[in-house]
Design an enzyme around this catalytic site. Structure first.
Site, PDB file in Angstrom:
ATOM      1  N   CYS A  79      57.722   4.990  90.254  1.00 40.44           N
ATOM      2  CA  CYS A  79      57.826   6.200  89.450  1.00 40.44           C
ATOM      3  C   CYS A  79      58.176   5.796  88.016  1.00 40.44           C
ATOM      4  O   CYS A  79      59.135   5.058  87.796  1.00 40.44           O
ATOM      5  CB  CYS A  79      58.912   7.112  90.019  1.00 40.44           C
ATOM      6  SG  CYS A  79      59.250   8.571  89.000  1.00 40.44           S
ATOM      7  N   CYS A  82      61.977   7.290  87.111  1.00 38.85           N
ATOM      8  CA  CYS A  82      63.231   6.759  87.656  1.00 38.85           C
ATOM      9  C   CYS A  82      63.113   5.369  88.278  1.00 38.85           C
ATOM     10  O   CYS A  82      64.118   4.784  88.650  1.00 38.85           O
ATOM     11  CB  CYS A  82      63.811   7.720  88.683  1.00 38.85           C
ATOM     12  SG  CYS A  82      62.871   7.828  90.221  1.00 38.85           S
ATOM     13  N   CYS A 128      57.917  12.554  93.126  1.00 41.95           N
ATOM     14  CA  CYS A 128      58.923  11.530  93.426  1.00 41.95           C
ATOM     15  C   CYS A 128      60.099  12.225  94.111  1.00 41.95           C
ATOM     16  O   CYS A 128      60.620  13.216  93.597  1.00 41.95           O
ATOM     17  CB  CYS A 128      59.379  10.847  92.148  1.00 41.95           C
ATOM     18  SG  CYS A 128      60.746   9.688  92.401  1.00 41.95           S
ATOM     19  N   CYS A 151      46.186  10.959  95.614  1.00 45.11           N
ATOM     20  CA  CYS A 151      45.469  10.926  94.334  1.00 45.11           C
ATOM     21  C   CYS A 151      46.528  11.070  93.243  1.00 45.11           C
ATOM     22  O   CYS A 151      47.091  12.140  93.041  1.00 45.11           O
ATOM     23  CB  CYS A 151      44.462  12.075  94.302  1.00 45.11           C
ATOM     24  SG  CYS A 151      43.377  12.056  92.891  1.00 45.11           S
TER      25      CYS A 151
END
Length: 186
Positions: A79, A82, A128, A151
């Site tokens: 991510c 984070c 996330c 995707c």
């Protein structure tokens, strides 16, 4: 029933406040559900305008133009907000969709799934699970063994090469949240 009629039916029965992207900002509808929360000012400074738009406003990058669309190096995709590990390069495949596609997540609790009824259709949004950043969508047309196609927007990802991807190593361009903080404003 056409997409227009479906959208009209949904919005006629319930007043809906829509943003330019079609949905309220942020994947954690209520930030107290996120394990890690970053101040919006920090995110605007740290992320590129495209990364911010995709992860915080549920935007989408242009097809075939993302940094990781044709990327094939071994490592871990994380991510961008984070630093949470999301996908292994071994699960990446060329779906022809124009966005990076993966057939599985790094762990079952890395990604949160939410129904998305924007644009008069039903899709399943991926976010996330730690910070709520919008990643993309999941579809049931992927390869075996899972049959899933995650995707994902390149702008929502950072990449750690295989030699530096073990553990919770930080990625270039990302400031992962310390693991010891839980539901803390950073």
């Amino acid at each position: 029933m056409s997409a227009f009629n479906l959208l009209h039916l949904v919005t006629k029965s319930q007043p809906v406040a829509l943003r330019a992207c079609g949905l309220p900002s942020g994947s954690c509808r209520d930030k107290k559900n996120c394990k890690v929360v970053f101040p919006q000012q920090e995110l605007r400074k740290r992320l590129t305008p495209l990364q911010y738009h995709v992860t915080q406003e549920k935007g989408t990058e242009s097809a075939f133009e993302g940094e990781y669309t044709h990327h094939k190096d071994p490592g871990i995709y994380k991510c961008v907000v984070c630093g949470t590990p999301l996908f292994k390069s071994e699960t990446k495949f060329d779906s022809g969709s124009g966005w990076p596609s993966f057939h599985d997540v790094i762990s079952s609790d890395a990604v949160s799934l939410t129904d998305d009824f924007s644009y008069g259709m039903h899709r399943v949004e991926t976010s996330c699970s730690q910070c709520g950043a919008h990643l993309g969508h999941i579809f049931d047309d992927g390869p075996r063994p899972t049959g899933k196609r995650y995707c994902i927007n390149s702008a929502s990802l950072s990449f750690a090469h295989a030699e530096s991807s073990s553990g919770e190593a930080a990625c270039a361009g990302s400031s992962p949240a310390p693991a010891s903080r839980d539901k803390t404003e950073l």
